[in-house]
Scaffold this motif. Structure first.
Motif, short mmCIF file in Angstrom:
data_model
loop_
_atom_site.label_atom_id
_atom_site.label_comp_id
_atom_site.label_asym_id
_atom_site.label_seq_id
_atom_site.Cartn_x
_atom_site.Cartn_y
_atom_site.Cartn_z
N LEU A 78 0.84 -1.21 -0.02
CA LEU A 78 0.18 -0.14 0.14
C LEU A 78 0.95 1.26 0.12
O LEU A 78 0.43 2.22 -0.62
CB LEU A 78 -0.89 0.01 1.09
CG LEU A 78 -1.88 -1.38 1.15
CD1 LEU A 78 -2.81 -1.20 2.52
CD2 LEU A 78 -2.79 -0.97 -0.07
N ASN A 82 0.78 4.17 -3.00
CA ASN A 82 0.41 5.58 -3.02
C ASN A 82 1.56 6.41 -3.24
O ASN A 82 1.37 7.35 -3.60
CB ASN A 82 0.16 5.88 -1.42
CG ASN A 82 -1.13 5.50 -0.88
OD1 ASN A 82 -2.05 6.47 -0.82
ND2 ASN A 82 -1.56 4.24 -0.52
N ASN A 140 -5.26 1.69 3.11
CA ASN A 140 -5.13 2.36 1.98
C ASN A 140 -5.24 4.02 2.19
O ASN A 140 -4.47 4.87 1.82
CB ASN A 140 -5.65 1.99 0.65
CG ASN A 140 -5.34 2.64 -0.25
OD1 ASN A 140 -4.08 2.59 -0.71
ND2 ASN A 140 -6.07 2.77 -1.32
#
Length: 478
Positions: free
Chosen positions: A150, A154, A317
């Motif tokens: 995650l 990102n 997330n």
């Protein structure tokens, strides 16, 4: 107006382009924003937590969700009014800074950051726990893999974050709609093991609608867990600075709040409680799992485990996404370390996201080493942190509307229905929720922790101000 940075945004078109000045890329499309808005309202609070609420309040939990849903709608429309006045990535802290003062912006930004860090810690740990349903692998290993994946997603681009959130939300939505359709089929066609006993009369014929041990009082005591289930619905506001067309997309996403809550919470609970008598539910057992067992579908547990896994990953997330943006907003306003302002070539806050992800990893290790009630208390404190953002949204909308009505600021193109009175009602409701928390020994400790956090922030603010007393970050905007 308030400052040079704000004065330049009197015009609606310039406000819509504010993200470009912040360095972000407008890469989130309507499809992704809609699903982020939907996913923010659906989490483990429904898939797992609702079982405790049903066992405590009976069918009246439906009313609690409906009433809380109305309040959430008021909060989101208040946020929408502010976003259409000035869509910025800093969102809540930026509005608090403008309409209340620099200290309010400082507290809001750091508190919302803390909320998502702690939420990320708990959710990635929960996701690792859910993985043990299928594979006997160390919990720390799953937590590490999920966090790294995650974190990497990102940093690559905001578009990839949006895609992940889209599919996480799609799984949750599909699961709820599927459950509603199955329950509707049982009620009308009578198939499955629950076909002979399923009836909508279960909503009132087993002790009445307010069937909790203490009647309406039991219903009131569930308001805290009901509101906690809606935490993160405000995340759509953080995406304002990276939405391709915020003036069009954000109002549409916010206006879906009533039907989202009506279908995914109220509708789902009505159908489930019609198929499964409320007396069959127990705390800690998912109402979805209980319903599948009543139907004689043994695969139900595996399905729900997969859904809550995606719900936990979705929350983590979102935490990765929002923490970096909040830290960067604080840094841009001189209320955080300047290194947090750095962006990657794809427009993502590198240092802020990395710092937050690092803390999430430390939290996972602490939780693995010392699990127990102390960690649960931290989680309860996180919910207080999340509600602080709601309070700031409502207070800022009231102050903005009063100024706009006096002609001191331009009117928003997306006014909240009910104006300041709806926001005042929502504030009173949140106050009621805090009171019920104080009456619950299990959650009361969170109320003790909030003043400690506030004191730490006050000291930090005074230290920063003493170092730079003439800084714009500490000047009262007017």
């Amino acid at each position: 107006m308030t400052s040079v940075r704000v004065d330049k945004q009197h015009d609606g078109n310039e406000a819509a382009d504010s993200a470009s000045g912040e360095g972000y890329h407008r890469a989130l499309g309507a499809r992704q924003i809609q699903m982020i808005a939907i996913g923010g309202a659906i989490g483990t609070g429904l898939f797992l937590g609702a079982g405790k609420g049903i066992s405590k309040a009976g069918p009246s939990l439906i009313l609690a969700y409906a009433l809380a849903g109305l309040v959430i709608f008021f909060i989101m429309r208040a946020l929408g009014e502010l976003l259409m006045y000035r869509p910025v990535s800093g969102s809540f802290s930026e509005y608090a800074r403008e309409f209340i003062g620099p200290f309010a912006g400082f507290v809001t930004g750091w508190t919302y950051w803390l909320f998502w860090v702690v939420t990320g810690i708990t959710e990635v740990t929960a996701a690792a726990t859910y993985m043990t349903y299928w594979w006997d692998i160390p919990q720390w290993l799953s937590a590490l893999v999920f966090t790294v994946i995650l974190y990497g997603a990102n940093l690559i681009s905001v578009k990839l974050f949006g895609e992940l959130e889209f599919w996480f939300s799609m799984v949750k939505v599909t699961a709820i709609i599927g459950m509603i359709l199955i329950c509707a089929g049982i009620l009308t066609l009578g198939f499955s093991d629950a076909g002979d006993t399923a009836s909508i009369t279960h909503l009132w014929d087993l002790g009445g609608f307010f069937a909790g041990e203490n009647g309406i009082a039991s219903t009131l005591m569930t308001l805290q867990m009901v509101m906690f289930a809606f935490l993160a619905v405000e995340l759509v506001g953080v995406t304002a600075g990276e939405s391709k067309d915020p003036k069009t997309v954000l109002p549409k996403a916010i206006n879906t709040v009533p039907w989202r809550i009506a279908v995914f919470y109220v509708g789902a609970l009505i159908m489930i409680l019609s198929v499964v008598p409320w007396t069959h539910f127990k705390p800690g057992v998912s109402p979805f799992v209980a319903a599948f067992e009543e139907m004689g579908l043994s695969i139900g547990a595996a399905i729900v485990n997969f859904v809550v896994l995606t719900a936990a990953l979705s929350s983590c997330n979102s935490g990765m996404y929002s923490t970096g943006r909040m830290l960067r907003d604080l840094a841009l306003n001189g209320q955080g370390p300047k290194l947090f302002t750095r962006l990657t070539a794809s427009g993502t806050p590198l240092i802020g996201t990395t710092f937050s992800a690092g803390l999430m990893m430390v939290g996972v290790w602490i939780n693995y080493q010392w699990p127990g009630e102390a960690f649960n208390y931290v989680v309860s404190f996180a919910t207080i942190s999340g509600m602080w953002a709601w309070i700031m949204i409502l207070v800022c909308q009231i102050r903005y509307r009063l100024k706009a009505d006096r002609g001191e600021l331009p009117q928003s193109s997306f006014k909240a229905p009910g104006g300041i009175w709806a926001s005042a009602f929502a504030l009173a409701f949140i106050g009621l929720v805090v009171v019920t928390m104080g009456m619950d020994a299990g959650n009361r400790v969170a109320l003790y922790g909030a003043p400690v956090w506030g004191l730490l922030l006050a000291v930090a603010y005074l230290v920063l101000k003493a170092r730079n007393p003439e800084g714009a970050a500490f000047a009262k905007r007017s």
